[in-house]
Design a protein around this motif. Structure first.
Motif, PDB file in Angstrom:
ATOM      1  N   SER A 120     -23.405   5.474   8.274  1.00 43.06           N
ATOM      2  CA  SER A 120     -23.169   6.671   8.184  1.00 43.06           C
ATOM      3  C   SER A 120     -22.750   7.799   7.074  1.00 43.06           C
ATOM      4  O   SER A 120     -23.003   7.414   5.961  1.00 43.06           O
ATOM      5  CB  SER A 120     -21.445   7.738   9.164  1.00 43.06           C
ATOM      6  N   LEU A 121     -23.268   9.037   6.903  1.00 45.35           N
ATOM      7  CA  LEU A 121     -22.856  10.008   5.814  1.00 45.35           C
ATOM      8  C   LEU A 121     -21.450  10.121   5.056  1.00 45.35           C
ATOM      9  O   LEU A 121     -21.566   9.692   4.050  1.00 45.35           O
ATOM     10  CB  LEU A 121     -23.639  11.600   5.544  1.00 45.35           C
ATOM     11  N   ASN A 122     -20.434   9.417   5.104  1.00 43.06           N
ATOM     12  CA  ASN A 122     -19.450   9.287   5.457  1.00 43.06           C
ATOM     13  C   ASN A 122     -19.186   7.409   4.748  1.00 43.06           C
ATOM     14  O   ASN A 122     -18.451   7.732   3.518  1.00 43.06           O
ATOM     15  CB  ASN A 122     -18.102   9.380   6.316  1.00 43.06           C
ATOM     16  N   ALA A 123     -19.895   7.012   5.067  1.00 41.90           N
ATOM     17  CA  ALA A 123     -20.281   5.573   4.609  1.00 41.90           C
ATOM     18  C   ALA A 123     -20.546   5.436   2.899  1.00 41.90           C
ATOM     19  O   ALA A 123     -21.131   4.218   2.793  1.00 41.90           O
ATOM     20  CB  ALA A 123     -20.441   4.576   5.885  1.00 41.90           C
ATOM     21  N   VAL A 124     -21.259   6.389   2.411  1.00 42.89           N
ATOM     22  CA  VAL A 124     -21.915   6.540   1.276  1.00 42.89           C
ATOM     23  C   VAL A 124     -21.493   5.690   0.593  1.00 42.89           C
ATOM     24  O   VAL A 124     -21.450   5.011  -0.534  1.00 42.89           O
ATOM     25  CB  VAL A 124     -23.139   7.405   1.525  1.00 42.89           C
ATOM     26  N   ARG A 125     -20.282   6.494   0.223  1.00 38.13           N
ATOM     27  CA  ARG A 125     -19.726   6.366  -1.166  1.00 38.13           C
ATOM     28  C   ARG A 125     -19.313   4.564  -0.754  1.00 38.13           C
ATOM     29  O   ARG A 125     -19.333   4.324  -2.232  1.00 38.13           O
ATOM     30  CB  ARG A 125     -18.261   7.331  -1.210  1.00 38.13           C
ATOM     31  N   PRO A 126     -18.500   5.114   0.297  1.00 35.80           N
ATOM     32  CA  PRO A 126     -17.596   2.895  -0.089  1.00 35.80           C
ATOM     33  C   PRO A 126     -19.199   2.162  -0.051  1.00 35.80           C
ATOM     34  O   PRO A 126     -18.703   0.816  -1.323  1.00 35.80           O
ATOM     35  CB  PRO A 126     -17.120   2.727   0.992  1.00 35.80           C
ATOM     36  N   PHE A 127     -20.305   2.273   0.745  1.00 36.53           N
ATOM     37  CA  PHE A 127     -21.132   1.023   0.544  1.00 36.53           C
ATOM     38  C   PHE A 127     -21.591   1.086  -1.017  1.00 36.53           C
ATOM     39  O   PHE A 127     -21.152   0.388  -1.484  1.00 36.53           O
ATOM     40  CB  PHE A 127     -22.105   1.955   1.128  1.00 36.53           C
ATOM     41  N   LEU A 128     -22.066   2.468  -1.997  1.00 33.96           N
ATOM     42  CA  LEU A 128     -22.004   2.143  -3.425  1.00 33.96           C
ATOM     43  C   LEU A 128     -21.322   1.829  -4.093  1.00 33.96           C
ATOM     44  O   LEU A 128     -21.885   1.044  -5.128  1.00 33.96           O
ATOM     45  CB  LEU A 128     -22.559   3.497  -3.673  1.00 33.96           C
ATOM     46  N   PHE A 129     -19.968   2.102  -4.024  1.00 37.88           N
ATOM     47  CA  PHE A 129     -18.265   1.136  -4.752  1.00 37.88           C
ATOM     48  C   PHE A 129     -18.693  -0.475  -4.518  1.00 37.88           C
ATOM     49  O   PHE A 129     -18.690  -1.228  -5.409  1.00 37.88           O
ATOM     50  CB  PHE A 129     -17.774   2.343  -3.901  1.00 37.88           C
ATOM     51  N   ASN A 130     -19.440  -1.156  -2.952  1.00 38.39           N
ATOM     52  CA  ASN A 130     -18.858  -2.201  -2.775  1.00 38.39           C
ATOM     53  C   ASN A 130     -20.373  -2.565  -4.304  1.00 38.39           C
ATOM     54  O   ASN A 130     -20.262  -3.699  -4.295  1.00 38.39           O
ATOM     55  CB  ASN A 130     -19.730  -2.440  -1.304  1.00 38.39           C
ATOM     56  N   SER A 148     -23.673  12.739  -3.405  1.00 40.65           N
ATOM     57  CA  SER A 148     -23.624  13.351  -3.214  1.00 40.65           C
ATOM     58  C   SER A 148     -25.826  13.208  -2.938  1.00 40.65           C
ATOM     59  O   SER A 148     -26.529  13.342  -1.993  1.00 40.65           O
ATOM     60  CB  SER A 148     -24.055  14.585  -4.149  1.00 40.65           C
ATOM     61  N   THR A 149     -26.321  13.032  -4.256  1.00 38.42           N
ATOM     62  CA  THR A 149     -27.697  12.356  -3.895  1.00 38.42           C
ATOM     63  C   THR A 149     -28.458  11.523  -3.172  1.00 38.42           C
ATOM     64  O   THR A 149     -29.225  11.484  -2.131  1.00 38.42           O
ATOM     65  CB  THR A 149     -27.944  11.579  -5.741  1.00 38.42           C
ATOM     66  N   ALA A 150     -27.304  10.721  -2.327  1.00 37.70           N
ATOM     67  CA  ALA A 150     -27.559   9.424  -1.631  1.00 37.70           C
ATOM     68  C   ALA A 150     -27.727   9.854  -0.608  1.00 37.70           C
ATOM     69  O   ALA A 150     -27.794   9.581   0.256  1.00 37.70           O
ATOM     70  CB  ALA A 150     -26.463   8.429  -1.765  1.00 37.70           C
ATOM     71  N   GLN A 151     -26.777  10.089   0.046  1.00 40.77           N
ATOM     72  CA  GLN A 151     -26.374  11.520   1.650  1.00 40.77           C
ATOM     73  C   GLN A 151     -27.753  11.983   1.676  1.00 40.77           C
ATOM     74  O   GLN A 151     -28.368  11.923   2.379  1.00 40.77           O
ATOM     75  CB  GLN A 151     -25.346  11.918   1.131  1.00 40.77           C
ATOM     76  N   LYS A 152     -28.092  13.249   0.660  1.00 39.69           N
ATOM     77  CA  LYS A 152     -28.806  13.527   1.289  1.00 39.69           C
ATOM     78  C   LYS A 152     -30.866  12.692   1.435  1.00 39.69           C
ATOM     79  O   LYS A 152     -31.262  12.998   2.095  1.00 39.69           O
ATOM     80  CB  LYS A 152     -29.703  14.819  -0.322  1.00 39.69           C
ATOM     81  N   ILE A 153     -30.524  11.772   0.597  1.00 34.00           N
ATOM     82  CA  ILE A 153     -31.736  10.942   1.060  1.00 34.00           C
ATOM     83  C   ILE A 153     -31.591   9.944   2.116  1.00 34.00           C
ATOM     84  O   ILE A 153     -32.539  10.276   3.280  1.00 34.00           O
ATOM     85  CB  ILE A 153     -31.879   9.444  -0.111  1.00 34.00           C
ATOM     86  N   TYR A 154     -30.530  10.082   2.814  1.00 34.74           N
ATOM     87  CA  TYR A 154     -29.751   9.033   3.834  1.00 34.74           C
ATOM     88  C   TYR A 154     -30.327  10.198   5.059  1.00 34.74           C
ATOM     89  O   TYR A 154     -30.506  10.505   6.588  1.00 34.74           O
ATOM     90  CB  TYR A 154     -28.696   8.723   4.627  1.00 34.74           C
ATOM     91  N   GLU A 155     -29.528  11.670   5.309  1.00 40.29           N
ATOM     92  CA  GLU A 155     -30.544  12.985   5.628  1.00 40.29           C
ATOM     93  C   GLU A 155     -31.427  13.068   6.249  1.00 40.29           C
ATOM     94  O   GLU A 155     -31.661  13.492   7.278  1.00 40.29           O
ATOM     95  CB  GLU A 155     -29.800  14.086   4.865  1.00 40.29           C
TER      96      GLU A 155
END
Length: 324
Positions: free
Chosen positions: A15-25, A53-60
């Motif tokens: 999900s878009l909410n999972a982008v930041r924790p995914f990147l952190f991992n 934000s950049t990564a969320q735009k990619i997944y969008e």
């Protein structure tokens, strides 16, 4: 004998909410950023927040999530079916218990090793086979996944015979699967002119290669074997690298620069993702949208990843059966 096959892949946000924790991992992995903690932890927090934000735009652009889990599930289902079919055909009796079960284990998002180890322990196999979906070995992918699995297996007391398949970059079926797909798209491109094949692999920082990581050498060996088997006189081809981030020096030439060179030369491009075996953001966005926009539509031919290609699945089946 029951066999558990652990299919390793990178993983991606669901999900878009999972982008930041995914990147952190991802950035908190010592095999990605080698700083000691707490520096690595703090840097991972900073980078994941900055890149969110950049990564969320990619997944969008691909439905708000990564398709890598669904794609890996398809591969796992086909592999499990073919493995059990092979075991059944070799059996002396007409009925045998389930012999092989394939478990998906993602490195940076669910299902993570901690939860997968528990499921494998419940399955209670006689043997575990660790099978990365990274054909070419790298400390940043293969080793990272294996180390993380071993740490969690120890934590949960999973004790059974474990075998690791470290790479299969030169496996004859793996090569043949690539040859078949690449040749198909080469023939299509040849209707326009003499094509150039760009074999695109995920890039790595040069600092990782200088420490002895064999990834780039294995990518080169894969490509040379494919080119040899394609067997076209004066074949125009090049190895290039994609998905670089940050200001440090990475493997070159970049896929972007090679596309610009092909555009300047006026040749049709056959682009083959040589280090990916599942579709995800770096193929569906980077290759199919960003890079495609650099070349005229009719001059751009993107070879799909091997995914559930029967010859590639045959490669994985034989790796599991003939492991040593």
């Amino acid at each position: 004998m029951k066999q558990a096959i652990i299919l390793f892949n990178l993983g991606g946000p669901d999900s878009l909410n999972a982008v930041r924790p995914f990147l952190f991992n991802l950035f908190c992995d010592k095999r990605i950023i080698s700083l000691p903690n707490p520096l690595r932890f703090l840097l991972a927090k900073f980078i994941s927040a900055k890149r969110e934000s950049t990564a969320q735009k990619i997944y969008e652009q691909i439905g708000g999530k990564s398709p890598i889990l669904e794609n890996t599930k398809m591969q796992a289902e086909v592999l499990e079916r073919e493995l059990n079919r092979t075991f059944l055909s070799r059996s002396q009796t007409r009925i045998t218990p389930e012999r092989a079960k394939v478990f998906i284990c993602m490195r940076y998002w669910h299902p993570l090793a901690d939860e997968v180890v528990k499921n494998v322990k419940q399955f209670d196999p006689d043997e575990v086979i660790l099978l990365p979906l990274y054909p070419q070995y790298s400390t940043t992918t293969t080793l990272s996944s294996i180390e993380n699995w071993q740490k969690n297996a120890k934590k949960h007391g999973l004790k059974c015979n474990a075998k690791t398949i470290h790479h299969y970059h030169d496996n004859k079926d793996f090569i043949e699967a690539h040859v078949n797909l690449t040749t198909k798209y080469y023939k299509l491109a040849s209707k326009i002119g003499k094509p150039r094949i760009l074999f695109s692999a995920h890039s790595l920082p040069l600092s990782v290669i200088k420490k002895g990581d064999p990834y780039a050498l294995q990518v080169e060996e894969t490509v040379k074997l494919i080119v040899k088997k394609i067997n076209i006189k004066d074949l125009d081809w090049s190895i290039c690298y994609q998905s670089k981030i940050g200001p440090i020096k990475w493997l070159e030439p970049s896929t972007e620069n090679e596309l610009l060179r092909a555009k300047a030369d006026g040749v049709p491009v056959v682009l083959s993702p040589i280090s990916f075996v599942s579709e995800h953001s770096e193929t569906l966005v980077e290759l199919d949208m960003e890079y495609k926009a650099m070349i005229k539509d009719e001059y751009y031919f993107r070879v799909p990843t091997l995914s559930t290609d029967p010859v590639f699945i045959k490669c994985l089946v034989n790796l599991c059966i003939n492991h040593s």
